[in-house]
Design a protein around this motif. Sequence first.
Motif, PDB file in Angstrom:
ATOM      1  N   ARG A   1      50.504  18.580  17.424  1.00  0.00           N
ATOM      2  CA  ARG A   1      49.351  18.990  16.668  1.00  0.00           C
ATOM      3  C   ARG A   1      49.476  20.086  15.966  1.00  0.00           C
ATOM      4  O   ARG A   1      50.113  21.227  16.257  1.00  0.00           O
ATOM      5  CB  ARG A   1      48.077  19.322  17.905  1.00  0.00           C
ATOM      6  CG  ARG A   1      46.883  19.733  17.031  1.00  0.00           C
ATOM      7  CD  ARG A   1      46.026  20.385  18.202  1.00  0.00           C
ATOM      8  NE  ARG A   1      44.659  20.997  17.663  1.00  0.00           N
ATOM      9  CZ  ARG A   1      43.576  20.396  17.425  1.00  0.00           C
ATOM     10  NH1 ARG A   1      43.350  19.078  17.753  1.00  0.00           N
ATOM     11  NH2 ARG A   1      42.460  20.759  16.828  1.00  0.00           N
ATOM     12  N   ALA A   2      48.872  20.088  14.488  1.00  0.00           N
ATOM     13  CA  ALA A   2      49.063  21.132  13.693  1.00  0.00           C
ATOM     14  C   ALA A   2      47.754  21.525  12.998  1.00  0.00           C
ATOM     15  O   ALA A   2      46.837  20.595  13.086  1.00  0.00           O
ATOM     16  CB  ALA A   2      49.951  20.927  12.526  1.00  0.00           C
TER      17      ALA A   2
ATOM     18  N   LEU B   1      45.376  18.225  12.666  1.00  0.00           N
ATOM     19  CA  LEU B   1      46.303  17.056  12.555  1.00  0.00           C
ATOM     20  C   LEU B   1      47.038  16.821  13.768  1.00  0.00           C
ATOM     21  O   LEU B   1      47.738  17.655  14.260  1.00  0.00           O
ATOM     22  CB  LEU B   1      47.305  17.080  11.547  1.00  0.00           C
ATOM     23  CG  LEU B   1      48.310  15.959  11.141  1.00  0.00           C
ATOM     24  CD1 LEU B   1      47.395  14.901  10.694  1.00  0.00           C
ATOM     25  CD2 LEU B   1      49.575  16.423  10.340  1.00  0.00           C
ATOM     26  N   MET B   2      46.743  15.601  14.484  1.00  0.00           N
ATOM     27  CA  MET B   2      47.520  15.048  15.584  1.00  0.00           C
ATOM     28  C   MET B   2      48.603  14.003  14.930  1.00  0.00           C
ATOM     29  O   MET B   2      48.364  13.052  14.540  1.00  0.00           O
ATOM     30  CB  MET B   2      46.627  14.429  16.629  1.00  0.00           C
ATOM     31  CG  MET B   2      45.829  15.725  17.102  1.00  0.00           C
ATOM     32  SD  MET B   2      44.426  15.081  18.311  1.00  0.00           S
ATOM     33  CE  MET B   2      44.410  13.502  18.165  1.00  0.00           C
TER      34      MET B   2
ATOM     35  N   ILE C   1      45.120  11.733   3.406  1.00  0.00           N
ATOM     36  CA  ILE C   1      44.209  12.457   4.382  1.00  0.00           C
ATOM     37  C   ILE C   1      43.630  13.343   3.674  1.00  0.00           C
ATOM     38  O   ILE C   1      42.320  13.481   3.847  1.00  0.00           O
ATOM     39  CB  ILE C   1      44.830  13.033   5.596  1.00  0.00           C
ATOM     40  CG1 ILE C   1      45.669  11.784   6.393  1.00  0.00           C
ATOM     41  CG2 ILE C   1      43.968  13.838   6.484  1.00  0.00           C
ATOM     42  CD1 ILE C   1      46.758  12.300   7.713  1.00  0.00           C
ATOM     43  N   ASP C   2      44.140  14.009   2.972  1.00  0.00           N
ATOM     44  CA  ASP C   2      43.620  15.047   2.029  1.00  0.00           C
ATOM     45  C   ASP C   2      42.381  14.676   1.046  1.00  0.00           C
ATOM     46  O   ASP C   2      41.380  15.044   0.815  1.00  0.00           O
ATOM     47  CB  ASP C   2      44.526  16.011   0.952  1.00  0.00           C
ATOM     48  CG  ASP C   2      45.152  17.128   1.676  1.00  0.00           C
ATOM     49  OD1 ASP C   2      45.006  17.358   2.720  1.00  0.00           O
ATOM     50  OD2 ASP C   2      46.202  17.521   1.360  1.00  0.00           O
ATOM     51  N   SER C   3      42.829  13.286   0.308  1.00  0.00           N
ATOM     52  CA  SER C   3      41.877  12.864  -0.446  1.00  0.00           C
ATOM     53  C   SER C   3      40.836  11.913   0.150  1.00  0.00           C
ATOM     54  O   SER C   3      39.617  11.746  -0.507  1.00  0.00           O
ATOM     55  CB  SER C   3      42.535  11.725  -1.440  1.00  0.00           C
ATOM     56  OG  SER C   3      42.945  10.758  -0.608  1.00  0.00           O
ATOM     57  N   ALA C   4      40.865  11.849   1.393  1.00  0.00           N
ATOM     58  CA  ALA C   4      39.801  11.197   2.272  1.00  0.00           C
ATOM     59  C   ALA C   4      38.811  12.429   3.026  1.00  0.00           C
ATOM     60  O   ALA C   4      37.639  12.249   3.158  1.00  0.00           O
ATOM     61  CB  ALA C   4      40.171  10.201   3.206  1.00  0.00           C
ATOM     62  N   HIS C   5      39.408  13.277   3.537  1.00  0.00           N
ATOM     63  CA  HIS C   5      38.978  14.300   4.358  1.00  0.00           C
ATOM     64  C   HIS C   5      38.837  15.598   4.317  1.00  0.00           C
ATOM     65  O   HIS C   5      38.777  16.639   5.024  1.00  0.00           O
ATOM     66  CB  HIS C   5      39.425  14.117   5.936  1.00  0.00           C
ATOM     67  CG  HIS C   5      38.978  12.835   6.414  1.00  0.00           C
ATOM     68  ND1 HIS C   5      37.657  12.416   6.811  1.00  0.00           N
ATOM     69  CD2 HIS C   5      39.803  11.624   6.579  1.00  0.00           C
ATOM     70  CE1 HIS C   5      37.887  10.900   6.960  1.00  0.00           C
ATOM     71  NE2 HIS C   5      39.159  10.556   6.790  1.00  0.00           N
TER      72      HIS C   5
END
Length: 122
Positions: free
Chosen positions: A116-117, A85-86, A69-73
């Motif tokens: 959710r975080a 993040l859900m 997720i970090d590498s995409a968004h």
Amino acid sequence: MLDPEFGSRLFAVAEAHPVWIVDSPVNRPAIEGVWAQRRQDRVAREVNVFRAIDGLSPADHVSALLRSIDSAHGKGVQHPPYRALMVEGASADDALSSALRSRGMSVTRTTATGFRATFDAA
């Protein structure tokens, strides 16, 4: 989505957010349905599929997914970067909360099926 029974609920989530969802017999038809609808409607709906690995905890799975997720968004890739993040299909136990804290996130809401975080304020 770590919930192997998430199924058709994927359609509504995928319309609003990028999704990482565990591959399972219940989820697979919904995954393929969203992909088909995306092609038909010619719209961007990001649905990424991963396989659950036996022996890995929900915290291990979420930690691994956060790298993707970090590498995409994340910062430097998307402006603004993702802020929340859900998670469905896992509770925010001590191990998972610790994994999130190590990335600067904390649980802000829990539900019967997940949480959710969000990133802590800088």
